[in-house]
Design a protein around this motif. Structure first.
Motif, PDB file in Angstrom:
ATOM      1  N   LEU A 119      -2.042  -0.118 -17.512  1.00 46.66           N
ATOM      2  CA  LEU A 119      -0.798  -0.830 -17.226  1.00 46.66           C
ATOM      3  C   LEU A 119      -0.604  -1.003 -15.730  1.00 46.66           C
ATOM      4  CD1 LEU A 119       1.797  -2.075 -18.338  1.00 46.66           C
ATOM      5  CD2 LEU A 119       2.843   0.196 -18.212  1.00 46.66           C
ATOM      6  N   GLU A 120      -0.895   0.066 -14.970  1.00 39.04           N
ATOM      7  CA  GLU A 120      -0.748   0.003 -13.517  1.00 39.04           C
ATOM      8  C   GLU A 120      -1.716  -1.004 -12.908  1.00 39.04           C
ATOM      9  OE1 GLU A 120      -1.373   4.014 -12.372  1.00 39.04           O
ATOM     10  OE2 GLU A 120       0.696   4.636 -12.745  1.00 39.04           O
ATOM     11  N   PHE A 124      -0.878  -4.311 -10.842  1.00 40.60           N
ATOM     12  CA  PHE A 124      -1.480  -4.541  -9.527  1.00 40.60           C
ATOM     13  C   PHE A 124      -2.129  -5.922  -9.469  1.00 40.60           C
ATOM     14  CE2 PHE A 124      -5.364  -4.273  -6.875  1.00 40.60           C
ATOM     15  CZ  PHE A 124      -4.757  -4.111  -5.635  1.00 40.60           C
ATOM     16  N   GLN A 125      -2.866  -6.297 -10.524  1.00 40.81           N
ATOM     17  CA  GLN A 125      -3.501  -7.606 -10.567  1.00 40.81           C
ATOM     18  C   GLN A 125      -2.453  -8.724 -10.521  1.00 40.81           C
ATOM     19  OE1 GLN A 125      -6.581  -8.481 -10.417  1.00 40.81           O
ATOM     20  NE2 GLN A 125      -7.681  -6.569 -10.674  1.00 40.81           N
ATOM     21  N   ARG A 126      -1.323  -8.496 -11.176  1.00 38.86           N
ATOM     22  CA  ARG A 126      -0.253  -9.503 -11.156  1.00 38.86           C
ATOM     23  C   ARG A 126       0.274  -9.697  -9.737  1.00 38.86           C
ATOM     24  NH1 ARG A 126       5.299  -9.742 -11.662  1.00 38.86           N
ATOM     25  NH2 ARG A 126       5.522  -7.473 -11.808  1.00 38.86           N
ATOM     26  N   PHE A 127       0.430  -8.593  -9.009  1.00 43.31           N
ATOM     27  CA  PHE A 127       0.894  -8.688  -7.628  1.00 43.31           C
ATOM     28  C   PHE A 127      -0.136  -9.408  -6.764  1.00 43.31           C
ATOM     29  CE2 PHE A 127       3.463  -4.631  -8.437  1.00 43.31           C
ATOM     30  CZ  PHE A 127       4.601  -5.348  -8.723  1.00 43.31           C
ATOM     31  N   VAL A 128      -1.421  -9.123  -6.999  1.00 40.47           N
ATOM     32  CA  VAL A 128      -2.482  -9.774  -6.224  1.00 40.47           C
ATOM     33  C   VAL A 128      -2.468 -11.277  -6.468  1.00 40.47           C
ATOM     34  CG1 VAL A 128      -4.978 -10.032  -5.964  1.00 40.47           C
ATOM     35  CG2 VAL A 128      -3.975  -7.750  -6.092  1.00 40.47           C
ATOM     36  N   ARG A 129      -2.341 -11.683  -7.723  1.00 38.66           N
ATOM     37  CA  ARG A 129      -2.326 -13.115  -8.027  1.00 38.66           C
ATOM     38  C   ARG A 129      -1.137 -13.801  -7.356  1.00 38.66           C
ATOM     39  NH1 ARG A 129      -3.544 -11.169 -13.188  1.00 38.66           N
ATOM     40  NH2 ARG A 129      -1.401 -11.536 -13.887  1.00 38.66           N
ATOM     41  N   GLY A 183       1.745  -5.072  -1.138  1.00 41.63           N
ATOM     42  CA  GLY A 183       2.574  -3.891  -0.951  1.00 41.63           C
ATOM     43  C   GLY A 183       4.053  -4.225  -0.976  1.00 41.63           C
ATOM     44  N   ALA A 184       4.412  -5.344  -0.342  1.00 43.05           N
ATOM     45  CA  ALA A 184       5.820  -5.754  -0.306  1.00 43.05           C
ATOM     46  C   ALA A 184       6.324  -6.102  -1.705  1.00 43.05           C
ATOM     47  CB  ALA A 184       5.987  -6.955   0.625  1.00 43.05           C
ATOM     48  N   LEU A 185       5.498  -6.811  -2.478  1.00 42.58           N
ATOM     49  CA  LEU A 185       5.890  -7.165  -3.837  1.00 42.58           C
ATOM     50  C   LEU A 185       6.061  -5.922  -4.704  1.00 42.58           C
ATOM     51  CD1 LEU A 185       3.545 -10.243  -4.431  1.00 42.58           C
ATOM     52  CD2 LEU A 185       6.036 -10.295  -4.183  1.00 42.58           C
ATOM     53  N   VAL A 191       7.562  -0.475  -7.887  1.00 35.59           N
ATOM     54  CA  VAL A 191       6.340  -0.018  -8.547  1.00 35.59           C
ATOM     55  C   VAL A 191       5.425   0.633  -7.525  1.00 35.59           C
ATOM     56  CG1 VAL A 191       4.270  -0.748  -9.787  1.00 35.59           C
ATOM     57  CG2 VAL A 191       6.474  -1.804 -10.298  1.00 35.59           C
ATOM     58  N   ALA A 192       4.874   1.791  -7.866  1.00 34.89           N
ATOM     59  CA  ALA A 192       3.919   2.465  -6.994  1.00 34.89           C
ATOM     60  C   ALA A 192       2.519   1.996  -7.359  1.00 34.89           C
ATOM     61  CB  ALA A 192       4.017   3.978  -7.148  1.00 34.89           C
ATOM     62  N   LEU A 193       1.819   1.428  -6.401  1.00 36.46           N
ATOM     63  CA  LEU A 193       0.450   1.002  -6.644  1.00 36.46           C
ATOM     64  C   LEU A 193      -0.442   2.222  -6.824  1.00 36.46           C
ATOM     65  CD1 LEU A 193       0.165  -1.860  -4.021  1.00 36.46           C
ATOM     66  CD2 LEU A 193       0.658  -2.048  -6.447  1.00 36.46           C
ATOM     67  N   PRO A 194      -1.564   2.077  -7.547  1.00 36.08           N
ATOM     68  CA  PRO A 194      -2.447   3.216  -7.794  1.00 36.08           C
ATOM     69  C   PRO A 194      -2.843   3.957  -6.530  1.00 36.08           C
ATOM     70  CG  PRO A 194      -3.095   1.364  -9.147  1.00 36.08           C
ATOM     71  CD  PRO A 194      -2.021   0.857  -8.246  1.00 36.08           C
ATOM     72  N   VAL A 195      -3.172   3.226  -5.463  1.00 31.87           N
ATOM     73  CA  VAL A 195      -3.596   3.873  -4.217  1.00 31.87           C
ATOM     74  C   VAL A 195      -2.459   4.683  -3.632  1.00 31.87           C
ATOM     75  CG1 VAL A 195      -4.354   3.479  -1.857  1.00 31.87           C
ATOM     76  CG2 VAL A 195      -5.337   2.142  -3.723  1.00 31.87           C
ATOM     77  N   GLU A 196      -1.236   4.097  -3.647  1.00 29.40           N
ATOM     78  CA  GLU A 196      -0.089   4.809  -3.086  1.00 29.40           C
ATOM     79  C   GLU A 196       0.220   6.056  -3.889  1.00 29.40           C
ATOM     80  OE1 GLU A 196       2.893   1.830  -3.159  1.00 29.40           O
ATOM     81  OE2 GLU A 196       2.225   0.886  -1.280  1.00 29.40           O
TER      82      GLU A 196
END
Length: 205
Positions: A119-120, A124-129, A183-185, A191-196
């Motif tokens: 899910l995460e 993340f992919q949605r934010f990248v797109r 990161g801003a999105l 939402v915390a990104l996996p890396v964060e």
């Protein structure tokens, strides 16, 4: 089948069948590039068609010692840039890409991932797109060519008709811009990104 250079020479001499063969050879690659640039099927089809029309009328000026595929990619990129200059972006990057084998989703999910991790990653992919659609045209083009089409720096320089140093600089700035926007999105969505998340976990230990 004739080789590409022969087909180009025949096309330049007015052989429309030879040009149709060139279209057949390159249409999948040009359409894939158009999909990544335009962000949706309808605009990608229009962009690819316009690129081939432009190539047909510009063919007499093509130097046959150059790579025909690179030349077509350059025309496609320039057509897209010119289109974006005339209108505001209306991107739908969540739409799947239509291929001869059916629809292909734009994100890659890890088959062995736990549900929460999957899910995460999808988020993340949605934010990248979305971020890819919001960064500048200049940055988007180099990321599409480099990260999605695996072009070398030298090939990108030929497509964009600029120096190798310019390409390296643009890619570096584009990656930074994309990372910052993602990161801003994520922060806006809470939402915390996996890396964060991993970094915070490491700090807690």
């Amino acid at each position: 089948m004739d080789d590409v250079k022969t087909l180009v020479r025949r096309s330049q001499a007015g052989d429309t069948a030879a040009f149709e063969e060139l279209v057949r050879l390159y249409q999948d690659k040009i359409y894939a590039l158009a999909c990544h640039l335009a962000g949706n099927q309808a605009d990608a089809e229009d962009l690819a068609q316009e690129a081939f029309v432009k190539a047909y009328y510009a063919l007499k000026g093509f130097r046959n010692e150059a790579d025909f595929g690179t030349w077509l990619h350059r025309i496609t990129v320039n057509q897209w840039i010119n289109l974006k200059r005339r209108e505001r972006p209306t991107l739908s990057l969540d739409e799947p890409v239509q291929t001869g084998d059916g629809e292909v989703q734009r994100e890659l999910a890890a088959a062995s991932a736990e549900p929460q991790e999957a899910l995460e990653r999808k988020e993340f992919q949605r934010f990248v797109r979305r971020a890819l659609g919001e960064i500048s045209r200049e940055h988007r083009v180099v990321l599409v060519l480099r990260e999605m089409h695996d072009y070398s720096y030298e090939e990108i320089a030929r497509v964009l008709d600029c120096s190798l140093g310019t390409v390296k600089s643009r890619i570096s700035r584009a990656r930074t811009a994309l990372k910052e926007r993602v990161g801003a999105l994520a922060r806006e969505a809470g939402v915390a990104l996996p890396v964060e998340r991993e970094r915070r976990g490491g700090d807690e230990r």
